[in-house]
Design an enzyme around this catalytic site. Sequence first.
Site, PDB file in Angstrom:
ATOM      1  N   LYS A 168       0.854  -1.186   0.000  1.00 43.54           N
ATOM      2  CA  LYS A 168       0.000   0.000   0.000  1.00 43.54           C
ATOM      3  C   LYS A 168       0.890   1.237   0.000  1.00 43.54           C
ATOM      4  CE  LYS A 168      -1.734   2.779   2.869  1.00 43.54           C
ATOM      5  NZ  LYS A 168      -1.543   3.969   2.028  1.00 43.54           N
ATOM      6  N   GLU A 243      10.272   1.415  10.376  1.00 43.76           N
ATOM      7  CA  GLU A 243      11.268   2.469  10.187  1.00 43.76           C
ATOM      8  C   GLU A 243      10.524   3.781  10.396  1.00 43.76           C
ATOM      9  OE1 GLU A 243      13.074   5.222   9.058  1.00 43.76           O
ATOM     10  OE2 GLU A 243      13.247   4.523   6.974  1.00 43.76           O
ATOM     11  N   CYS A 277      13.662  11.029   6.846  1.00 41.68           N
ATOM     12  CA  CYS A 277      13.756  10.724   8.278  1.00 41.68           C
ATOM     13  C   CYS A 277      15.200  10.712   8.752  1.00 41.68           C
ATOM     14  CB  CYS A 277      13.055   9.405   8.575  1.00 41.68           C
ATOM     15  SG  CYS A 277      13.499   8.141   7.407  1.00 41.68           S
ATOM     16  N   GLU A 375      10.829  16.593  14.659  1.00 42.20           N
ATOM     17  CA  GLU A 375      11.304  16.486  13.286  1.00 42.20           C
ATOM     18  C   GLU A 375      10.618  17.614  12.484  1.00 42.20           C
ATOM     19  OE1 GLU A 375      10.182  12.675  11.760  1.00 42.20           O
ATOM     20  OE2 GLU A 375      12.064  12.392  10.740  1.00 42.20           O
TER      21      GLU A 375
HETATM   22  P1  ADP Z   1       3.674  10.482   6.997  1.00 42.99           P
HETATM   23  O1  ADP Z   1       3.602  11.406   8.140  1.00 42.99           O
HETATM   24  O2  ADP Z   1       5.027  10.266   6.441  1.00 42.99           O
HETATM   25  O3  ADP Z   1       2.607  10.694   5.962  1.00 42.99           O
HETATM   26  P2  ADP Z   1       2.168   8.219   7.910  1.00 42.99           P
HETATM   27  O4  ADP Z   1       2.622   7.292   8.984  1.00 42.99           O
HETATM   28  O5  ADP Z   1       0.944   8.987   8.127  1.00 42.99           O
HETATM   29  O6  ADP Z   1       3.440   9.097   7.666  1.00 42.99           O
HETATM   30  O7  ADP Z   1       2.033   7.458   6.529  1.00 42.99           O
HETATM   31  C1  ADP Z   1       2.898   6.437   6.087  1.00 42.99           C
HETATM   32  C2  ADP Z   1       2.070   5.340   5.446  1.00 42.99           C
HETATM   33  O8  ADP Z   1       1.214   4.781   6.433  1.00 42.99           O
HETATM   34  C3  ADP Z   1       1.156   5.834   4.333  1.00 42.99           C
HETATM   35  O9  ADP Z   1       1.115   4.846   3.329  1.00 42.99           O
HETATM   36  C4  ADP Z   1      -0.184   5.954   5.019  1.00 42.99           C
HETATM   37  O10 ADP Z   1      -1.264   5.819   4.149  1.00 42.99           O
HETATM   38  C5  ADP Z   1      -0.117   4.766   5.957  1.00 42.99           C
HETATM   39  N1  ADP Z   1      -1.049   4.845   7.091  1.00 42.99           N
HETATM   40  C6  ADP Z   1      -1.523   5.930   7.721  1.00 42.99           C
HETATM   41  N2  ADP Z   1      -2.382   5.580   8.702  1.00 42.99           N
HETATM   42  C7  ADP Z   1      -2.448   4.228   8.702  1.00 42.99           C
HETATM   43  C8  ADP Z   1      -3.160   3.245   9.481  1.00 42.99           C
HETATM   44  N3  ADP Z   1      -3.972   3.592  10.460  1.00 42.99           N
HETATM   45  N4  ADP Z   1      -2.970   1.941   9.174  1.00 42.99           N
HETATM   46  C9  ADP Z   1      -2.151   1.570   8.178  1.00 42.99           C
HETATM   47  N5  ADP Z   1      -1.446   2.445   7.420  1.00 42.99           N
HETATM   48  C10 ADP Z   1      -1.592   3.752   7.675  1.00 42.99           C
END
Ligand code: ADP
Length: 472
Positions: A168, A243, A277, A375
Amino acid sequence: MYINGKWITGDTQDYITVYNPADQQEIASVPSGGKKEAEEAAESAYKAFKTWSKTTAGERSLLLTKWFELIEKHKEDLAVCMTKEQGKPYQEALGEVGYANSFIQWYAEEGKRVYGDIIPASAPNKRIFVQKQPVGVAAIITPWNFPAAMITRKAAPALAAGCTVVIKPAEETPLTALKLVELAEEAGFPPGVINLVTGNPKEIGEQWLSDKRVRKVSFTGSTEVGKLLMRGAADTVKKLSLELGGQAPLIVMGKADVDTAVQETVKSKFRNAGQTCVCSNRIYVHRSVAGEFTEKLKLAVEQLKVGPGLEEGVHIGPLINQQALEKVQRHVEEAKNSGAEIVTGGVSLSEQSGYYFAPTIIKGATGDMLCMNEETFGPVAPISIFDTEEEVVEKANDTDFGLAAYLFTEDLSEALRISENLEYGIVGVNDGLPSVPQAPFGGFKESGLGREGGYYGIEEYLEIKYTSLSIK
Ligand code: ADP
């Protein structure tokens, strides 16, 4: 979406729009898949695992190599696509495609070296064999800042090990991911071995977490979501690689080569407009070289051209979205209001329609400021002066994070001593860009679990099978 070797839009009527952060124009839309598509992807990967896991490492290597060659052939297209959806300058995007592809090339080879052990037994008629086997279906969830590399850094070792994958990508950058999967299809990976679902992160994430057929989750992204996935993975005791965030200190000692320190600080701090990061987040400079370092860094930073990533000669593209821009503004304003001085930059470039922020240097930053504690994920370099080694090591370690740290000194003993005392998974000594496919990338403390890259990276997708054999 790509499930079981077919391109589908799923049942959904909802679409996610992808915008170009350079001008806020819509560039494409992708289906907003959910639970159903995630379930189908897991099912397809589970079925494919039965045969894929039985192929030889050599067969998998050939397919990975074919994929590598196709990516190399289409690197310019991939880079343009990446610049459009993510914002990083074209040359940098091209660099990322090469970096992403280096993982595929490296693991195409490393997959052949998943060795086991034969251990001396405790009885004359017994034999102890240790074998490594692929863990099963691996779920790969990735962020927007490296639309290609975060996928290949996970998918390449997983596939080389004999796992099948469900991917995803981030909502902001699904297009590069889709192109990579298109090329994987062209390379000839069998249906079900690689699946990709776009859409609702929570629904997709929850489906994969609760699905017993998914045996591994590999995630790069925010610490908040990482913790959520870790909790969710507990019910089915999945293997996890995380990570997460960093809060990288960059230390310039009195015995540093200041020109090298400046040059590497620019690379570490300003690449991807500060949105990695491992970007240095806080800069500690010894009092004896602080004036010279700040002046030279100012000269270097003022050379950086900001603009749309597809424009010739641009070094810094837009930030990913409005929220990112606001965070950077908040950090800079707060530092200013708390008595820090803006050496250069400090403003958003609002005359342009994208999310641009001028590369910024702040001096007189102190430990209580937001930019030294969170960050920033933007092109902001806050400088703080220190006097002793003990003091700077303590400050550098005073965080819940521990991904990357940078150290500049020409004194070997000092370099080794400090490096060993830094509670970080990666230390760049006189090196602002330490990431390569053969080395372990990952963090201490709340920066994550596990490592990507090198032989360490493939272990994350392997189970250990001990067979005890009694002979007559
Ligand atoms: P960033 O702040 O870098 O956008 P996120 O952790 O929000 O970091 O997003 C990183 C990935 O995790 C993206 O692919 C996002 O769609 C996914 N993501 C966000 N929320 C969830 C969740 N509750 N469960 C699974 N994946 C998630």
